[in-house]
Each structure stands twice: as C-alpha cells, then as structure tokens.
Design a protein around this motif. Structure first.
Motif, PDB file in Angstrom:
ATOM      1  N   ARG A   1       1.643  39.618  32.163  1.00 17.41           N
ATOM      2  CA  ARG A   1       2.756  40.333  31.539  1.00 17.41           C
ATOM      3  C   ARG A   1       2.597  41.845  31.687  1.00 17.41           C
ATOM      4  NH1 ARG A   1       2.585  38.980  25.653  1.00 17.41           N
ATOM      5  NH2 ARG A   1       0.397  39.170  26.141  1.00 17.41           N
ATOM      6  N   ALA A   2       1.336  42.313  31.716  1.00 15.63           N
ATOM      7  CA  ALA A   2       1.110  43.761  31.821  1.00 15.63           C
ATOM      8  C   ALA A   2       1.703  44.283  33.119  1.00 15.63           C
ATOM      9  CB  ALA A   2      -0.387  44.065  31.753  1.00 15.63           C
TER      10      ALA A   2
ATOM     11  N   MET B   1       8.818  46.247  35.497  1.00 13.95           N
ATOM     12  CA  MET B   1      10.184  46.215  34.956  1.00 13.95           C
ATOM     13  C   MET B   1      10.566  47.553  34.341  1.00 13.95           C
ATOM     14  SD  MET B   1      11.016  42.497  33.361  1.00 13.95           S
ATOM     15  CE  MET B   1       9.606  42.383  32.297  1.00 13.95           C
TER      16      MET B   1
ATOM     17  N   GLU C   1       3.993  42.741  35.043  1.00 10.71           N
ATOM     18  CA  GLU C   1       5.455  42.563  35.064  1.00 10.71           C
ATOM     19  C   GLU C   1       6.144  43.623  34.212  1.00 10.71           C
ATOM     20  OE1 GLU C   1       5.521  37.726  35.750  1.00 10.71           O
ATOM     21  OE2 GLU C   1       6.099  38.551  33.805  1.00 10.71           O
ATOM     22  N   THR C   2       5.567  43.863  33.047  1.00  3.53           N
ATOM     23  CA  THR C   2       6.183  44.848  32.150  1.00  3.53           C
ATOM     24  C   THR C   2       6.188  46.225  32.806  1.00  3.53           C
ATOM     25  OG1 THR C   2       5.372  43.583  30.271  1.00  3.53           O
ATOM     26  CG2 THR C   2       6.097  45.826  29.835  1.00  3.53           C
ATOM     27  N   ALA C   3       5.062  46.602  33.387  1.00  2.64           N
ATOM     28  CA  ALA C   3       4.988  47.916  34.031  1.00  2.64           C
ATOM     29  C   ALA C   3       6.037  48.026  35.132  1.00  2.64           C
ATOM     30  CB  ALA C   3       3.589  48.144  34.599  1.00  2.64           C
TER      31      ALA C   3
ATOM     32  N   PHE D   1       1.223  48.309  26.025  1.00  7.60           N
ATOM     33  CA  PHE D   1       0.067  48.915  26.700  1.00  7.60           C
ATOM     34  C   PHE D   1      -0.894  49.530  25.697  1.00  7.60           C
ATOM     35  CE2 PHE D   1       3.608  49.413  29.810  1.00  7.60           C
ATOM     36  CZ  PHE D   1       3.138  48.486  30.726  1.00  7.60           C
TER      37      PHE D   1
ATOM     38  N   PHE E   1       6.110  55.646  28.688  1.00  4.30           N
ATOM     39  CA  PHE E   1       5.904  54.923  29.948  1.00  4.30           C
ATOM     40  C   PHE E   1       7.233  54.611  30.628  1.00  4.30           C
ATOM     41  CE2 PHE E   1       5.049  51.483  32.814  1.00  4.30           C
ATOM     42  CZ  PHE E   1       3.737  51.670  33.232  1.00  4.30           C
TER      43      PHE E   1
ATOM     44  N   TYR F   1       4.514  42.579  25.929  1.00  9.91           N
ATOM     45  CA  TYR F   1       3.239  43.200  26.273  1.00  9.91           C
ATOM     46  C   TYR F   1       3.304  44.685  25.968  1.00  9.91           C
ATOM     47  CZ  TYR F   1      -1.175  44.134  28.414  1.00  9.91           C
ATOM     48  OH  TYR F   1      -2.480  44.500  28.597  1.00  9.91           O
TER      49      TYR F   1
END
Lengths: 233, 207, 285
Positions: free
Chosen positions: A129-130, A136, A132-134, B90, B100, B88
C-alpha cells in the motif's frame, strides 16, 4: 600459554597509546570497507527493488541466484577475482591486483548478495500500500522508491550493518587481492593473520579487540534497528 | 467530464469468476454504493477502476468517447484515487502526509494555505503536528481523504471507509462524503454493511 | 607400574637412541615446527617417511615463519623446531627453551626480478651493490615483511648495504614465500627468495634469477629439541631421535640427494662430531 593475559594487557596498551602502525591498519580497514559498502549499496538496493516489486521473467531465478551467492566462500571470490585481475587475466591491463581498489572490488562482490538479500527481505516486508499510495498521490517512481526506502529504513540499515560487519572482518579475499602490503593493503584481518604467524600476539589481540568491539557495536545497532523495524511494521 | 462508464468488465481470480459483463457508472456529484459479501471482489473491482489491477476485459466510455481499459489506464491513475480499507499513512506527521500530496511548484504560502484548509475540512487542524501512524481509525481515514483531495481527483473510491470506527467518527465521515458530492466528485463506496450509507447513496451495485 | 615401565623405556631411548629403531616408540607422535621453505621445497616429504620407517615416529609438521616456529617451541606447543635464523636460534637456546642447536644443512638465497631487470642488478656482483641499485632506481621490491628467516636475512642485507628501504617502491607483503614470489611476478618487482621455493615455483613465474652465489646469501638451518626441563611432557625422545637421524650419515646423504629439476637444494652441513649426541652429557644450564 601463560602469555595470554600479558599479551592482552600489551594489546590494550597499544590501543590506548595510539600506536601509529596499529591505527593505520584500522584506518585502512575502515576506509576500504566503507568505500566498498558505499559503492555496493545503490545498485544492491535497486536490484532488491526489482526483485521485490518487479514483474519480469527470470525474477525467481535471480532471487535463487542471489541466495546461492550468499553461500560462496570469500576465498572463492578472492580466487576468481585474482584470476581476473592478474597480469595474465582478462583485466590484467588495469594493474589492480594488490591495490586497495582490488580489495574494494572484492568486498563489493562479497557484500552485494548479502545487501540484496537483506534489502529484498526488508522491502518485501514493506507494505504494498505504501508504494501504491505514493504513486497515486502523484509521486514519481524515483520519489516513490525513496518513500518506500524511508518506510523500511530500519531493515535497510540492518542490511548495511550486517554487510559491513561481513566484509570488514573477512580475511580470505582481502589477503589474496590486497596482498597484505604494509601501509597500503594491510587491514585488520590480514594483519591479525600475519601477527599470529609471526608470533606477535599482542598486535594480533589488539586488532582482534577492535573487531570484537566493532562486532559488539554493530550487533547493538542491528538489535536496535530490528526492534524499531518491528514496531514500525 | 460528467461520467465515466465502465463496460464489459470481467475478472477471474485464479479459476473463480468474480464478475463478468459488469457495467459501472461513475457520475459527477453522485455516490455509487458497492455491496457484497467478503471475497465477492469489491476490492478487486475498485482497484481495476483506479488502474491498479488489470481486468480480463473491459472498456471505458468518457462522455461520448470510448477507450479500451488498457489505453485509458494512465488517465485512470490520475483521475481516480482509491483509498485502501486501512489507509496507508507515511512515517512523519499529519502535516508531512498532507504535504506529500501537494502538486509541485507551489509557493510556501500556497502550500500552507492548502494544507490548513484541507486539514480544517477534515477536522485535523489540531493534529497537524501529531505522528500520522498514531492516529485513531477515524482520524486516519479522514487524513487519507484529505490527502487524496489535495490531488484534485475526479473520483474517489473508498474501500470500507467506516470499518473500525466509533459512531461519532462514522457520522463525521458521512458528512464529509456528502460534502464531496456537493463539490462535484464522483464517489464510490464499498461496504458489506450498506445501511450506513443509504443517506448518501444515489445508485447501488451488488456483487 | 606402567609409569615405571615408561620411565625406564624413556631413559633407554635417551641413553641408547642407537637402538631406538628396533623398538616401538612409547609416544610415536612427534610435533615439529619448521619454516615454510622446508615444506614448500618438498624436502620434508622426502626425509620424514624415511625417518618414520626407520624409527616408527610419525612427524606432524607445522610449517610457519621462523618467528612463529620458535614461538611455538617457546610455548611448548611442539617438540622440536627446524629453522634458519641463527641469532634467534642461539637466543632460544640461551633462554633455556631448547637444549642445543645442531647444524643440519644450508641452502642459499637468490635475488629474482623481472626479465627486463630495470635496476640492472645482473651487472652487479655483490648483494650490497644490487640493493643499492634497486633503491636508487626505486624499482619495486617486495619484502616478506613477516618476520620469517628470509625476512630477517633480507633486513640484515639492507643494513649491510647501508640502505634504508622506504617508499612506495618497497612493499612489505607479510605473506609466505610462494605468495611473495607470485606478487613480485604480478608487480614486476624484485625479491629475495630461498632457492628451494624458487625451484619449486619457477615454472609458473615470469621472474628470473638476477643475483646468486654471493657468500652473504648462505642460509644455515638448525634443529633444536624443546627443553624437557621446561616442558616435561614434550616428546623429547622423539625429538632427539629426529635430530640424531638428520645429522647421521644416512640423514645427511638423504638431504644432499634431494633434487628438483636435477638441482640440489640443500647442502648437508652437520658437524661429524655431533653425529653421536647420545654420548654427550645432557646440557644443563
């Protein structure tokens, strides 16, 4: 051997008094191994990334090969590189044998599979998820890689420390590729081998103490980072 | 762009068919509720819509133009944001997480304004300096929504957004969804407990 | 009872070693520390089986530098040492670690260097001139640097030549003779080597002999039994038997007969008077 305690006492005195020969050897050791780790880390982490998140044919084979490479004894690495770098070898023109550069190359080869394997494990433990989240949230691939590395930084630190510990204490490849030349390629492990063969136990013990202390500190740090890694996960 | 219409979507998970010939309309200012049992493929469908996973087949009609899923995927990834069931967050503070998502090239003042505005909207103004990983379930979900909003997406897909929340947190989330509709976003909410979302739902799909 | 028997047998061996070969030794394991040169040259492989056949002693060899070999003796870790560093050997005996030094043989050292011979060592006649030329031209020179007999010899030679070897060109390797020869080949450097190791490795080396035959390059080997007074549990009888055999006519002949590529490596040098050490009273300090 009644001399073990007196030799140890001499060793401690040598260390405390800042014996220049001794400290030169220690400095060479750190210099060579730090450069090796610094050069090996970026490609190793990149490869770990590909292994952890890439989707290409031969990925599993590559993982298996990395794990096999972990088991290659240091002397075999030393021998292979010796043959490659020797005057009659394919890279003989470069005249690298018995230089610090040759030692650094040897240590890179030794550190690389361990770095890849441990970084791979750390990155795999990272949450998908980290990434994918980054992505997205508009992060470029490079920035997403940095983000993910930051998320698993404790695992990556462990990889660095363990690899550093492996190469700085390694004698076989350093001896064969560096040649244990005084002021030049003599590092802690080759010096210990030499001092022992000369019967100069005090020097050997002093250098052994440095390695022990280093191992102790590295282990403390590893313990710290691995503990942190679990909390973060 | 008023509507994104997904047609002919089908997906197998291993040998099991999750759905076939499915039609999913995402419409500006409307909320689509996706229901179904655990394992029915709700998450997979949402990930396909957001361009994260590949369907076996599928095409997309945007207003009057038609595309295959494959060619339209890069647009999907920019326009549709999928929020994981447990979002999620960070390492770092709430502020860091919001920062971010900011677009590049903003002045410091603009950055601060945008962050403070969206934080106020999500009721996180007092928590800006807190560690993101230590937020409660409701706070974490609201932060994820606020963070996604900074990307100015066309659609938000929320996967079980009220799981692990207490009553007041759920109400707050519903209010925010209502507000997002009014802002003109296309919304899709997956839940195996549809009663909660009836008030905001315009249309429903069951898997 | 058993103890008494051993004591009797032991003393018999000491007093009458001439007959030792006719009895089975009580302690057949004999530990010897020696220099890498005797091992690497293949000499021991020739001598020891003959000795074992004659006396029944099995010799376990630890091949290390002279410094370490003597240290092993000082610590009582071995029963006998066979080394080549005369001054240290005498110190070893004086300090009471060993009984007596016996001359066994000598070989000679040679200088080898790259075929191009940049320092023109081949034009020189003496060691001193050769070393001066090398230092003046700053031609690479690899030193053993491991405190071995060869290293000590080399340091003595520099001293005699009045040159202090320092600088980038002078490399202290801290490794054995074989490794240093390899390294010198790789680095196109000069080095000092014993003839035995050279003969055993010359086929694979790009180097060649640039200086030999100078009197200062002679290298005597001595053998010393570790003192039983100091370490009562050493295999003194075995050590004595080995010494006895090496200095005997038979042992000396075997040393002189050992050849590589038709060249003798070692010249036997035992004092004929020492061939019967059993007749001498045990030396007391």
């Amino acid at each position: 051997m009644a001399s073990i305690s007196s030799a140890t006492w001499q060793a401690i005195q040598l260390l405390i008094s800042g014996d220049p020969d001794l400290w030169e050897i220690i400095l060479i050791s750190f210099r060579v191994s730090l450069i090796a780790i610094a050069l090996a880390t970026p490609p190793a982490i990149l490869m770990a990334f590909l292994l952890a998140f890439g989707n290409f044919p031969g990925r599993r084979l590559l993982i298996a090969m990395t794990n096999t490479a972990l088991a290659i004894p240091a002397v075999v690495v030393g021998l292979t590189l010796y043959l490659v770098l020797s005057r009659s070898g394919p890279l003989g023109e470069w005249r690298l044998l018995f230089t610090q550069t040759a030692m650094i190359i040897g240590q890179i080869v030794l550190a690389f599979p361990l770095l890849v394997a441990m970084a791979h494990t750390a990155l795999q433990a990272a949450d998908r998820r980290a990434w994918e989240t980054a992505r997205m949230l508009g992060a470029s691939k490079i920035r997403a890689i940095w983000t993910l590395m930051y998320e698993v930084r404790f695992g990556l630190m462990s990889a660095l420390l363990a690899s550093f510990g492996r190469i700085i204490a390694e004698v076989g490849a350093s001896m064969m590729l560096g040649g244990n030349i005084l002021h030049y390629t003599r590092n802690i492990p080759t010096a210990i081998a030499l001092e022992t063969s000369k019967g100069e136990f005090a020097q050997g013990i002093a250098l052994g103490l440095v390695l022990l202390l280093l191992a102790f500190i590295l282990n403390l740090l590893l313990h710290y980072f691995q503990g942190k890694g679990h909390i973060a996960a | 762009m008023k509507q994104l219409l997904f047609r002919n979507l089908s997906k197998h998970y291993g040998k099991r068919l999750l759905f076939t010939d499915l039609e999913v309309p995402l419409t500006t200012g409307q909320c689509l509720l996706l229901t179904g049992k655990n394992g029915a493929g709700k998450t997979t469908l949402m990930r396909i819509l957001a361009g994260l996973d590949k369907p076996d087949s599928g095409e997309i009609q945007v207003d009057q133009s038609r595309y295959t899923w494959r060619t339209y995927r890069p647009h999907l990834q920019r326009q549709i944001l999928y929020l994981h069931q447990q979002p999620y967050l960070f390492e770092g503070s709430v502020w860091d997480n919001l920062a971010f998502a900011l677009t590049r090239g903003l002045s410091r003042l603009e950055q601060t304004q945008q962050i403070e505005e969206v934080a106020a909207w999500a009721g996180l103004s007092a928590l800006l300096n807190n560690k993101a990983k230590q937020l409660s379930g409701g706070e974490a979900q609201r932060l994820a929504m606020a963070r996604a909003l900074l990307r100015k997406p066309s659609a938000l897909l929320l996967d079980e957004p009220t799981a692990n929340m207490d009553h007041s947190a759920r109400l707050l989330t519903l209010e925010m969804l209502e507000d997002l509709k009014h802002q003109g976003l296309m919304l899709m909410v997956a839940s195996h407990d549809p009663d909660w979302f009836q008030a905001v739902t315009n249309q429903q799909i069951k898997l | 009872m058993r103890k008494l028997t051993s004591a009797i047998l032991l003393s018999t061996c000491l007093i009458l070693p001439v007959f030792a070969d006719e009895q089975k030794p009580i302690n057949p394991i004999l530990k010897m520390a020696t220099t890498t040169s005797t091992q690497d040259s293949g000499l021991l492989n020739e001598l020891l089986p003959a000795f074992q056949k004659k006396t029944g002693y099995e010799v376990q060899v630890t091949a290390v530098g002279t410094g370490k070999a003597l240290k092993l003796g000082e610590n009582g870790d071995v029963d006998v040492v066979l080394v080549h560093a005369r001054a240290d050997e005498d110190k070893f005996v004086e300090a009471g670690f060993g009984d007596k030094r016996y001359s066994v043989m000598y070989n000679d050292f040679i200088f080898v260097g790259p075929a191009e011979d940049p320092a023109k060592v081949q034009d020189t006649k003496t060691t001193a001139d050769a070393l001066k030329q090398i230092a003046e031209t700053k031609s690479p020179f690899v030193s053993r640097g491991d405190d071995s007999g060869t290293h000590k010899m080399e340091k003595k030679l520099w001293e005699k030549a009045g040159v202090k070897p320092e600088g980038e060109w002078y490399r202290e390797a801290g490794q054995g003779m074989g490794e240093v020869l390899q390294m010198s080949g790789e680095l196109k450097a000069y080095t000092l080597t014993d003839r035995g190791t050279w003969l055993a490795t010359m086929d694979k080396s790009p180097l060649k002999i640039v200086l030999e035959g100078d009197k200062t390059l002679m290298n005597p080997y001595g053998i010393i039994a570790v003192s039983q007074k100091r370490y009562p549990d050493v295999n003194h009888a075995g050590a004595q038997a080995l010494i006895e055999w090496l200095v005997s006519v038979e042992g000396q002949k075997a040393i002189g007969d050992y050849k590589i590529n038709g060249q003798a490596l070692f010249t036997p040098s035992a004092d004929a008077a020492e061939a019967k050490p059993a007749n001498e009273p045990v030396k007391t300090n």
